[in-house]
Design a protein around this motif. Sequence first.
Motif, mmCIF file in Angstrom:
data_model
loop_
_atom_site.group_PDB
_atom_site.id
_atom_site.type_symbol
_atom_site.label_atom_id
_atom_site.label_comp_id
_atom_site.label_asym_id
_atom_site.label_seq_id
_atom_site.Cartn_x
_atom_site.Cartn_y
_atom_site.Cartn_z
ATOM 1 N N MET A 160 -8.247 -14.517 -59.972
ATOM 2 C CA MET A 160 -7.204 -14.776 -60.955
ATOM 3 C C MET A 160 -7.722 -14.481 -62.351
ATOM 4 O O MET A 160 -8.920 -14.422 -62.585
ATOM 5 N N GLY A 161 -6.797 -14.304 -63.293
ATOM 6 C CA GLY A 161 -7.149 -14.031 -64.677
ATOM 7 C C GLY A 161 -6.432 -14.975 -65.613
ATOM 8 O O GLY A 161 -6.098 -16.099 -65.243
ATOM 9 N N GLU A 162 -6.194 -14.520 -66.828
ATOM 10 C CA GLU A 162 -5.481 -15.325 -67.810
ATOM 11 C C GLU A 162 -4.052 -14.796 -67.975
ATOM 12 O O GLU A 162 -3.654 -13.834 -67.317
ATOM 13 N N ALA A 163 -3.288 -15.410 -68.867
ATOM 14 C CA ALA A 163 -1.907 -14.994 -69.066
ATOM 15 C C ALA A 163 -1.823 -13.605 -69.692
ATOM 16 O O ALA A 163 -0.839 -12.890 -69.494
ATOM 17 N N GLN A 164 -2.861 -13.204 -70.458
ATOM 18 C CA GLN A 164 -2.888 -11.895 -71.095
ATOM 19 C C GLN A 164 -3.599 -10.894 -70.190
ATOM 20 O O GLN A 164 -4.609 -11.214 -69.561
ATOM 21 N N ALA A 165 -3.090 -9.673 -70.158
ATOM 22 C CA ALA A 165 -3.717 -8.637 -69.342
ATOM 23 C C ALA A 165 -4.942 -8.057 -70.032
ATOM 24 O O ALA A 165 -5.954 -7.775 -69.389
ATOM 25 N N ILE A 166 -4.874 -7.870 -71.354
ATOM 26 C CA ILE A 166 -5.954 -7.279 -72.141
ATOM 27 C C ILE A 166 -6.271 -8.214 -73.298
ATOM 28 O O ILE A 166 -5.374 -8.773 -73.921
#
Length: 884
Positions: A160-166
């Motif tokens: 998983m990552g964060e709400a922002q892609a970059i």
Amino acid sequence: MKTSISHHQKLRLSPAAITGLLLVVLSVGLPAAPSASPTTSGTSKPAQTPASSTGTDVIEREVYATRDQAGKFVIEQETISMTPSTTGTIEEVLRARSVAQFDLNSRNSELGGEITPPRFSIRGGSYYANNFMINGVSNNNYFGQGGFLDTNVAANSSPMGEAQAIFVNPDLIGAVVVYTDNVPVEYGGFTGGVFDAKIRDPKTDGFHASLNFGNYTRDSWTSQKFAESADPERTTNTNNHQPLFERYSFSASVEGPLTKNIAGFLSYSEVRSIVPVWDTLTPASKFKNHSINRNLLAKLTTYGLDDFHAALTTTYAPYEREWRASSSRKGSPLTSEGGGYSAMLEVEKKLPFGKLSGDVSYRDSDISRDTATNKTFSWANSATNAYANWGGSSATASEGNGGDYEQHQKTFAANAKLAVVEFGPKYFRNNITTGIQFKAIRMERETEDSLSFSWLAANSPSGANRMDPASTGDKENGVITGEQWLNYLVFYGASNKAVSQTEIAAYAEDKIKVERFTATAGIRVDHETFLGTTAWSPRLALNADVLNNGILNIFAGAARYTQSGVPSFKYVLFNNRTQVRQRRANYDAEWEPYQEVTSLPYNTGNLKAPHADAFNLGASTVWSGYVFRLDGSIRRHRDIIRSKPGSPGFTREYLNSGKADYKGVTFEIEKKTPDLGWAGQHNLLLSFTYAKTDSNSREDYAMEENEGGNFTPYFVIYNGELAPSDNLPATNFSTPLVVTFSDMASFWGGRVRLYNTLRFEKGGDGLAQTSRDPSKLPGDPDYNKYYILNDGRDPSQGGAYASSIPTNQARAVYFYTNRKYDNIIFWDMSLDYDVVQTRAGTLTLQLRLTNILNRHDHVDTSIDASGDIYTAGRQLYAGIQYKF
């Protein structure tokens, strides 16, 4: 629980010492205050750089008490560059605004090495319900937003990552435009707020270059507080406990005119973090986690043309995190990958009747995992073993990782907008804006084969012994020659899936001015192919300039905001992954498949796109140079996507059962002083937000789940009563009162710049999970009866009370009670001092201090309240910059 502070990590700076340090920095090489140019008002101000060469996008500066700008504010480059940032990300600029609710854990002592953006909520929306944009184009990540700290690297668990892609470096940003209320119809795909970061344009008054080494800090420059059980010198790698760290940023750029009408901007930057940790193997060893966020940006733009403007921007912004999956697992290094690359072409043309603008963009971002092996082993551990002897006191010596996992989100977008020149009779003016938007999104997931070896006693003949000195074979096949063998193998088949969605939107808005009254009415229509839904979003903003001179304005608004349904369609990627279970009777026997299990699909049913109905009422006025704003806001979030235990035939059910009701009042006082000579020039902002959010889902339940994630149970024991889980309160992003104060000051003709921010967050109500005590169950104390069926039958109907329910078909009831959080206070400060100013360039020393008051407020929001977590204390950052 008692706590202690590691002596070597204390930064003992009293307020007097801080003051002395600042005076020393200010006095070294300090010149006499230069004479200022006179102005028409008789005051003085430093010389200003021409607007054409500032290097920022052409954005209307925020005007005090502007008639139709309620709910919008612009954060400009000077504030961005001076904002103390513990993560080196642009989102930190919102800490000076009380309307933003930050994750209570975003600045705690456990996360000293983190460089990912902090999470925040606007007007009761989830942190992933904001529209994060770069130059007006969405930058949202639609894969799981549980964060890169998620440590579940099992074969069937997606990263998983964060709400922002970059993650964009703040040095590249010319301004940030934020909408909290009365959002124009050209913005969609959110129910919280809009956060639009504008990449700055290149300077055009000559060639410029910049070198910066900044934001350097480390654990010894930080006052930290941990639970007494936490040993800062030798700690386990839980990935959420980082007492030792070193962090810094570096950037270099060059910009200027390339031809008469074309300018260029080239920049490279990185933010890097190093976190040393110890494993728990025998013998223990020390290793380092590395995180790095890189930005390589190239931009070409036209300038000096009266009726045409174009810009081409390309960005390569990868994020990498090199770490280990577990402190107790041997051979488990892996790399988490995020970020990606993007390209965008923007065009703007002035026409006789208005302005036509458009853009075309493409972005490829990923949330992936690269491991050293696709095999895991659970060996029997013993200090006398020749090989599997690293497990310490554990009965198991674990080894390996669950394989690679590639996830890509590819987005093509095209937008066109026409803003018509204001027209109509003198007392009935119209200003029409209309546009269309197109977006095609493709989400791809690819996994490799992975194998998990272990011992299952039921799989072996009676008397079989895994610890067999006669064992011979290949370790990669679950045999350690002369020591032991494993008899159980689960094979997870490779998977390669993709799913696509197309979104089309059209909007129109008319700003109607009738004498001192302004009404902005608009409608937005969104259609998306995956859900097959068409959402209508009407919006209305009213403003009355009471005295018809801009001094006193009363405004109101009503709007519907619709979030994109994209987060829902990713779930089809996780359907139907097959695992084959195999066994063998001896170390030299062949593996025999005996069971094939295909995970049941997820049921997305008839999902709708989440939406929020927003209402606001307020006023603004100007008095004696001060701007006063009062804004009351109500927002009703509905159809939020939530997960439930699956009905028959499904692993999990997704429903539009979530809701949240937000009520808040924001009061702001703003003042921009003239140049006061030795006392400098100041931009002052004082802001209060009192808010209450009632939600029917805990925030961690609201988080986007992955294959191995939890889902919301139907019922819980809440304060001693059996209650639907929908009755649980929000546990984060729900501070009842936030007060912020900021002062952006400049001295001696701008050579010394000082930025102070103060943020107070009143402790609100939280939630704690308590032990499952049968004596505290309401009614029948028989613990075994308090299970909830996977199909979610209502206990009141008797189905879930049957004591004969097999345990593997049920989910236990959890116990919860209320708790209170501490008040949180942060006072941060930034100081920039231009030590050398010559024709050749400017050398600037940078100093940042966060949490000057050195408070250690308790911020543990974990539901099980398993640890004592405190805010990071006083922390020092240093940097140096050279511009020419």
